[in-house]
Structure formats: C-alpha cells, structure tokens
Design a protein around this motif. Structure first.
Motif, PDB file in Angstrom:
ATOM      1  N   UNK A 138      19.686  -0.679  -2.575  1.00 17.09           N
ATOM      2  CA  UNK A 138      18.686   0.180  -1.939  1.00 17.09           C
ATOM      3  C   UNK A 138      18.133   1.196  -2.937  1.00 17.09           C
ATOM      4  N   UNK A 139      18.964   1.616  -3.888  1.00 18.43           N
ATOM      5  CA  UNK A 139      18.488   2.575  -4.902  1.00 18.43           C
ATOM      6  C   UNK A 139      17.349   1.958  -5.709  1.00 18.43           C
ATOM      7  N   UNK A 140      17.521   0.677  -6.085  1.00 19.01           N
ATOM      8  CA  UNK A 140      16.445   0.005  -6.814  1.00 19.01           C
ATOM      9  C   UNK A 140      15.161  -0.010  -5.996  1.00 19.01           C
ATOM     10  N   UNK A 141      15.297  -0.238  -4.708  1.00 18.73           N
ATOM     11  CA  UNK A 141      14.105  -0.320  -3.846  1.00 18.73           C
ATOM     12  C   UNK A 141      13.417   1.041  -3.756  1.00 18.73           C
ATOM     13  N   UNK A 142      14.209   2.094  -3.570  1.00 23.24           N
ATOM     14  CA  UNK A 142      13.615   3.436  -3.537  1.00 23.24           C
ATOM     15  C   UNK A 142      12.931   3.753  -4.858  1.00 23.24           C
ATOM     16  N   UNK A 143      13.588   3.424  -5.950  1.00 20.90           N
ATOM     17  CA  UNK A 143      12.999   3.700  -7.266  1.00 20.90           C
ATOM     18  C   UNK A 143      11.755   2.842  -7.500  1.00 20.90           C
ATOM     19  N   UNK A 144      11.773   1.614  -6.994  1.00 20.04           N
ATOM     20  CA  UNK A 144      10.602   0.748  -7.141  1.00 20.04           C
ATOM     21  C   UNK A 144       9.381   1.385  -6.457  1.00 20.04           C
ATOM     22  N   UNK A 145       9.568   1.796  -5.192  1.00 22.79           N
ATOM     23  CA  UNK A 145       8.428   2.362  -4.461  1.00 22.79           C
ATOM     24  C   UNK A 145       8.029   3.725  -5.039  1.00 22.79           C
ATOM     25  N   UNK A 146       9.018   4.482  -5.543  1.00 23.46           N
ATOM     26  CA  UNK A 146       8.711   5.761  -6.194  1.00 23.46           C
ATOM     27  C   UNK A 146       7.861   5.503  -7.444  1.00 23.46           C
ATOM     28  N   UNK A 147       8.207   4.451  -8.172  1.00 22.68           N
ATOM     29  CA  UNK A 147       7.450   4.073  -9.374  1.00 22.68           C
ATOM     30  C   UNK A 147       5.997   3.766  -9.017  1.00 22.68           C
ATOM     31  N   UNK A 148       5.795   2.993  -7.965  1.00 28.38           N
ATOM     32  CA  UNK A 148       4.422   2.643  -7.588  1.00 28.38           C
ATOM     33  C   UNK A 148       3.646   3.880  -7.108  1.00 28.38           C
ATOM     34  N   UNK A 149       4.331   4.770  -6.319  1.00 32.16           N
ATOM     35  CA  UNK A 149       3.605   5.940  -5.825  1.00 32.16           C
ATOM     36  C   UNK A 149       3.339   6.949  -6.946  1.00 32.16           C
ATOM     37  N   UNK A 150       4.252   7.068  -7.893  1.00 33.57           N
ATOM     38  CA  UNK A 150       4.011   7.941  -9.049  1.00 33.57           C
ATOM     39  C   UNK A 150       2.806   7.419  -9.831  1.00 33.57           C
ATOM     40  N   UNK A 151       2.700   6.101  -9.931  1.00 35.25           N
ATOM     41  CA  UNK A 151       1.567   5.463 -10.602  1.00 35.25           C
ATOM     42  C   UNK A 151       0.255   5.805  -9.870  1.00 35.25           C
ATOM     43  N   UNK A 152       0.319   5.762  -8.543  1.00 35.14           N
ATOM     44  CA  UNK A 152      -0.854   6.110  -7.724  1.00 35.14           C
ATOM     45  C   UNK A 152      -1.305   7.520  -8.069  1.00 35.14           C
ATOM     46  N   UNK A 153      -0.337   8.446  -8.132  1.00 37.61           N
ATOM     47  CA  UNK A 153      -0.657   9.846  -8.400  1.00 37.61           C
ATOM     48  C   UNK A 153      -1.280  10.025  -9.788  1.00 37.61           C
ATOM     49  N   UNK A 154      -0.629   9.475 -10.785  1.00 39.28           N
ATOM     50  CA  UNK A 154      -1.108   9.635 -12.167  1.00 39.28           C
ATOM     51  C   UNK A 154      -2.520   9.066 -12.302  1.00 39.28           C
ATOM     52  N   UNK A 155      -2.716   7.848 -11.806  1.00 43.75           N
ATOM     53  CA  UNK A 155      -4.034   7.216 -11.926  1.00 43.75           C
ATOM     54  C   UNK A 155      -5.099   7.964 -11.138  1.00 43.75           C
ATOM     55  N   UNK A 156      -4.730   8.388  -9.912  1.00 43.91           N
ATOM     56  CA  UNK A 156      -5.744   9.012  -9.072  1.00 43.91           C
ATOM     57  C   UNK A 156      -6.155  10.387  -9.589  1.00 43.91           C
ATOM     58  N   UNK A 157      -5.192  11.144 -10.102  1.00 47.76           N
ATOM     59  CA  UNK A 157      -5.532  12.460 -10.654  1.00 47.76           C
ATOM     60  C   UNK A 157      -6.450  12.274 -11.867  1.00 47.76           C
ATOM     61  N   UNK A 158      -6.108  11.298 -12.718  1.00 55.30           N
ATOM     62  CA  UNK A 158      -6.944  11.028 -13.886  1.00 55.30           C
ATOM     63  C   UNK A 158      -8.353  10.607 -13.447  1.00 55.30           C
TER      64      UNK A 158
END
Ligand code: DGT
Ligand code: MG
Ligand code: MG
Ligand code: MG
Ligand code: MG
Length: 279
Positions: A138-158
C-alpha cells in the motif's frame, strides 16, 4: 482447426501473468497530445472541457471494470487506474488487462467527444499508450499517486506562469521559458501574484490537483416494511425478535469525482480510501 499441422504456432503465445497478490496500476497517456491539443484549439494551459472528457472516459473504464478498478487519477493527457490486489480479470494477464483498458478508454473518449466539444469536429483519431506496473504494498500505491499528483502541481504551476507571461505579459514563448528557467515554486507564485494578480491557490482545483475517481459506499436510502427477522446481511439489523418495522439500509457503491489532495493522510483515512486498512 485445433488439430491441424499449423496449430503448433499457438505454442509461441506465451502467458504473461502479473504476480499474484500485488496491486496493479495501468497508466495510459495520449499519443502526441501536444499536436492533438493544438489541432483542436485546446485552451492554454488547461482546457476544462478536454479534462472533463478525459474524466468521462475514465469513469466509463471504472464502471465497466467496477469489480476490479478501485481508484483512478488523471491529469493532462494521462490516467492511472488502480486494480485491487486479488483482481482476477483475464486471469491477471498483463497485455490483456492493459489493452482492454486502453481500448475502452480510447473508444469512450471518441464516443463522448461531441458531448464535450459540440462545436468542434474531431479532426484526427486520438490514441493512447498504456503500461502495467505491479506494486507489492500500500505504501508503494500511496507513493505512486503522490508522485503523479506532485507532477500535476509542478507542471501546472509552470504552465500557468508560462502562459500568463505569454498571453497577458506579451512576451514570446522563448522569453517566457528564459524567465522561468531555474525558478522555484515560491518565485512562480510571486510572479503570478505581483505581475498578473493571480492567486495560484484560487485556480481551479481540477487544474491544481488533477482528478481522482474513487468508489464509495453510500446509503441507498430505501425504506421497507419487512419485519426485522427478514432483514439480511448487509442491512442494518435490529434486536433479535423485534417485530417493529425497521428502516432497511442498503449500501450502494457510487463513483465519486474529486479534485483533492491525495498526498497527505486525510484522503486515505477517510471513507473514500481505496486501500483496505490492513493492506
Ligand atoms: P507523447 O505522450 O510522448 O506521445 O507526447 P505528448 O505530446 O502527448 O506529450 P505529453 O504526454 O508529455 O504531454 C501532454 C501534452 O498534451 C502537452 O504538450 C500539453 C498537452 N495538453 C494536455 N492537456 C492540455 C490542455 O488542457 N490544454 C492544452 N492546451 N494542452 C494540453
Ligand atoms: Mg506518452
Ligand atoms: Mg502524451
Ligand atoms: Mg502526458
Ligand atoms: Mg476473442
């Protein structure tokens, strides 16, 4: 012609099962959406209708595979689908699962296009690639979705800052890239606020947080006049022997569309959690 002399070629079809008892994530991504979005005049940096169409196609996948897909997350031209650990779809064959999801998503995207773009003809057939990744915990799954949402944030702010510079600040795309090179989040936030009056935190949540689809259990709100003894498993029970008419509470699964933080604990601890507590 199972018994023909040609049947040996079947032996070249090797099985490709996913490991047992691991989470499966299928991520799909639009092919050449840089061009596709330009060809169809998608608003920059985010086209709400285009994102809603992605969400609609993803909901179709979740509904079709309601027993197996427990959650999905989408941003830009991509979507990730989480399948439960004991998923038995296609006896866990990876290519079958991936191709089915990619194909259903793509046909749903085309099928629903006119509902989201009534004034824009589809000029070319969109396509998506897909991959399946196995995650043991489950930790991998949480980290996976955190990775995708962090990507959303970085890209969208840029992208938000970049297009503010170009569309409102009147600089060229090259100049905007130059200005943003090496800047950190705080600097982009400050630029947006002081130069363009944009408070990034007030931008649409769908743009900042992406879209999370998750199944929840909700009361179907049915009443019954059955005596309590007839009320069976899954319904709210009453004290044994009671002849009172009881309200029968049926639980119904509903697919929710959220634009919330999924990096912190709150999402995973609430009733919307897609992972069993013991996972
Ligand atoms: P790929 O995935 O390697 O085939 O190449 P692309 O072009 O699909 O690139 P990718 O997936 O890294 O990036 C997604 C592209 O889609 C990116 O160029 C921006 C575009 N896009 C996605 N959503 C929107 C939107 O809402 N508005 C606009 N204007 N463009 C979008
Ligand atoms: Mg790609
Ligand atoms: Mg793409
Ligand atoms: Mg992409
Ligand atoms: Mg067949």
């Amino acid at each position: 012609m199972a018994g023909s002399r040609f049947a040996y070629v079947r032996d070249f079809e090797l099985p490709d099962p996913a490991l047992p008892d691991v989470y499966l994530v299928v991520r799909i991504d639009g092919k050449g959406f840089h061009k596709f979005s330009a060809a169809h005049n998608f608003a920059k940096p985010n086209d709400a209708a285009a994102l809603e169409l992605m969400n609609c196609a993803a909901r179709q996948v979740c509904s079709e595979l309601r027993g197996d897909v427990v959650m999905a997350f989408g941003e830009s031209d991509e979507y990730s689908f989480l399948l439960k650990k004991d998923c038995q779809l296609y006896r866990r064959r990876k290519t079958k699962i991936t191709t089915h999801i990619v194909s259903l998503f793509t046909s749903s995207y085309v099928f629903s296009w006119p509902s989201y773009f009534p004034q824009t003809r589809l000029l070319q057939p969109p396509s998506f690639d897909g991959r399946l990744v196995e995650y043991p915990t489950a930790k991998h799954i949480r980290d996976y979705f955190a990775w995708r949402q962090a990507d959303t944030h970085v890209n969208n702010l840029y992208n938000t800052t970049f297009w503010a510079c170009v569309l409102r600040g009147g600089v060229t795309e090259r100049e905007a890239h130059e200005r943003l090179r090496g800047t950190v989040s705080a600097q982009k936030n400050e630029m947006l606020f002081s130069e363009f009056g944009i408070n990034y935190e007030r931008e649409e949540a769908m743009f900042r947080k992406g879209t999370t689809l998750v199944w929840t259990q909700e009361e179907a709100n049915e009443t019954t006049t059955q005596p309590a003894e007839d009320v069976h498993d899954g319904l709210v029970s009453s004290p044994k022997g009671s002849q009172q008419n009881k309200r029968k509470v049926k639980m119904k699964r509903r697919l929710r569309t959220l634009h919330v933080d999924i990096i912190g604990d709150a999402f995973w601890l609430e009733g919307t959690a897609a992972l069993p507590a013991t996972a």
